[in-house]
Design a protein around this motif. Structure first.
Motif, PDB file in Angstrom:
ATOM      1  N   ILE A  52       0.846  -1.198   0.000  1.00  0.00           N
ATOM      2  CA  ILE A  52       0.000   0.000   0.000  1.00  0.00           C
ATOM      3  C   ILE A  52       0.882   1.248   0.000  1.00  0.00           C
ATOM      4  CG2 ILE A  52      -1.761   1.286   1.271  1.00  0.00           C
ATOM      5  CD1 ILE A  52      -2.648  -1.444   2.462  1.00  0.00           C
ATOM      6  N   GLU A  53       0.563   2.175  -0.872  1.00  0.00           N
ATOM      7  CA  GLU A  53       1.289   3.436  -0.934  1.00  0.00           C
ATOM      8  C   GLU A  53       0.289   4.588  -1.054  1.00  0.00           C
ATOM      9  OE1 GLU A  53       4.109   3.502  -4.089  1.00  0.00           O
ATOM     10  OE2 GLU A  53       5.250   1.769  -3.369  1.00  0.00           O
ATOM     11  N   GLU A  67       6.412   1.827   2.081  1.00  0.00           N
ATOM     12  CA  GLU A  67       7.094   0.751   2.820  1.00  0.00           C
ATOM     13  C   GLU A  67       6.723   0.764   4.307  1.00  0.00           C
ATOM     14  OE1 GLU A  67      11.262   1.047   2.028  1.00  0.00           O
ATOM     15  OE2 GLU A  67      11.073   0.166   0.015  1.00  0.00           O
ATOM     16  N   SER A  68       5.420   0.890   4.529  1.00  0.00           N
ATOM     17  CA  SER A  68       4.833   0.812   5.881  1.00  0.00           C
ATOM     18  C   SER A  68       5.242   1.951   6.797  1.00  0.00           C
ATOM     19  CB  SER A  68       5.190  -0.533   6.546  1.00  0.00           C
ATOM     20  OG  SER A  68       4.756  -1.619   5.751  1.00  0.00           O
ATOM     21  N   ALA A  78      -0.132  11.443  11.570  1.00  0.00           N
ATOM     22  CA  ALA A  78      -0.861  10.598  10.618  1.00  0.00           C
ATOM     23  C   ALA A  78      -0.849   9.155  11.108  1.00  0.00           C
ATOM     24  CB  ALA A  78      -0.231  10.701   9.233  1.00  0.00           C
ATOM     25  N   GLU A  79      -1.915   8.452  10.767  1.00  0.00           N
ATOM     26  CA  GLU A  79      -1.999   7.024  11.102  1.00  0.00           C
ATOM     27  C   GLU A  79      -2.767   6.323   9.995  1.00  0.00           C
ATOM     28  OE1 GLU A  79      -5.929   7.179  14.018  1.00  0.00           O
ATOM     29  OE2 GLU A  79      -3.913   7.172  14.931  1.00  0.00           O
ATOM     30  N   ILE A  80      -2.557   4.985   9.877  1.00  0.00           N
ATOM     31  CA  ILE A  80      -3.200   4.211   8.826  1.00  0.00           C
ATOM     32  C   ILE A  80      -3.907   3.011   9.433  1.00  0.00           C
ATOM     33  CG2 ILE A  80      -1.131   2.828   8.330  1.00  0.00           C
ATOM     34  CD1 ILE A  80      -1.956   3.021   5.326  1.00  0.00           C
ATOM     35  N   THR A  84      -6.745   3.021   4.843  1.00  0.00           N
ATOM     36  CA  THR A  84      -7.328   4.339   5.102  1.00  0.00           C
ATOM     37  C   THR A  84      -6.404   5.154   6.000  1.00  0.00           C
ATOM     38  OG1 THR A  84      -9.591   3.533   4.847  1.00  0.00           O
ATOM     39  CG2 THR A  84      -9.278   5.562   6.111  1.00  0.00           C
ATOM     40  N   VAL A  85      -6.135   6.394   5.578  1.00  0.00           N
ATOM     41  CA  VAL A  85      -5.204   7.278   6.287  1.00  0.00           C
ATOM     42  C   VAL A  85      -5.988   8.384   6.980  1.00  0.00           C
ATOM     43  CG1 VAL A  85      -3.397   9.028   5.974  1.00  0.00           C
ATOM     44  CG2 VAL A  85      -3.222   6.818   4.819  1.00  0.00           C
TER      45      VAL A  85
END
Length: 306
Positions: A52-53, A67-68, A78-80, A84-85
């Motif tokens: 995921i990018e 790269e995570s 920010a968090e994922i 979803t960000v």
């Protein structure tokens, strides 16, 4: 036989689900300094650990999540979750288009993506107002008002003596562009004298106004203008007459100028000779005495000075 093959193809195609990427909110609007959720959901065919990018698509593509890890500027806010960000305490610089990319090497289609547009809403700020302090009747006058920070762009209302000027009014001597904030008088009159200020408004927050400025409209003083022109013409005539008179009486002739300077030089020589004799008879002087000169030598010195 043909029917069996067709059914087999249909069954196989039904079981093949390539990667798909969607978003619950392709357009996100949040107020400044609040949190923004950029939704990204995906499904894969065979890939269990897709890559995921997130990228921000501006004049240049910038990595957001790769790269995570989030980039350095977003690590602390920010968090994922899945794909979803969530961006915390967004500012105007965070506004733009973001792209969620999901890579699935083991699937038939190896890449899926979706764009999410983030709009950061900003309430009105105090606008800058340009109001002339004075103008002459009959002239074209523009008053300007602008707020460069509000999102969405502000609309503007002009006030004269604390009363709103209608945008659409029959037989009005002015026009108002509520989008650009320009109040224009094609030909101002003395009735337009007053104190003007402008208010910027949008749907995000309360309106903001600039301080009022008085605009004075005066009639053109025709008598003063005519008097000034006549005075200028008179001065030019006097100057021309002075030049003519001087040339007529030889004030600008070369010979007269030469005789004037000769007279001045004779006077200077005479004063110098007197000072010289006075120095010779002064007692206890600290300067050395010049050698005694014969009268003919002194005359020669005078003629040399001339």
């Amino acid at each position: 036989m043909f029917v069996s093959v067709a059914l087999l193809v249909l069954i196989q195609s039904a079981t093949v689900v390539p990667v798909t990427v969607t978003s619950r909110s392709p357009g996100v609007e949040v107020r400044e300094f609040s949190d923004a959720v950029l939704s990204c959901e995906f499904s894969t065919e065979n890939e269990k650990n897709p890559r995921i990018e997130w990228k921000k698509i501006d004049k240049h593509v910038a990595l957001v999540y790769f790269e995570s890890h989030f980039t350095e500027s977003l690590q602390d806010r920010a968090e994922i979750n899945g794909a979803t960000v969530t961006l915390k305490k967004v500012t105007r610089s965070d506004a733009g288009t973001y792209r969620c990319e999901v890579s699935t090497p083991k699937d038939t289609i190896t890449l899926g993506e979706i764009n999410v547009t983030l709009t950061v809403l900003v309430p009105p700020h105090t606008p800058s107002c340009d109001v002339p302090s004075s103008a002459l009747t009959g002239s074209l006058v523009q008053l300007r008002c602008r707020d460069h920070q509000s999102v969405p762009a502000a609309v503007y209302t002009w006030y004269k003596d604390n009363r709103a000027l209608p945008i659409h009014q029959p037989n009005a001597t002015y026009t108002i562009d509520e989008k650009t904030g320009v109040l224009m008088f094609q030909k101002v009159s003395r009735a337009d004298t007053g104190q003007y200020h402008c208010e910027a408004k949008n749907r995000v927050g309360p309106g903001k106004s600039c301080s009022g400025t008085r605009m004075q409209i005066d009639d053109l003083n025709v008598a003063a203008v005519v008097s000034g022109v006549l005075l200028l013409v008179l001065l030019l005539c006097l100057c021309a007459f002075g030049v003519f008179y001087g040339r007529r009486h030889g004030f600008f002739s070369r010979q007269r100028g030469r005789s004037f300077w000769i007279t001045q030089c004779h006077s200077a020589a005479h004063i110098s000779s007197q000072n010289l004799h006075r120095t010779e008879h002064t007692p206890n002087t600290v300067y050395s005495h010049p050698p005694k000169e014969e009268p003919q030598d002194f005359k020669h010195t005078q003629s040399f000075m001339l």
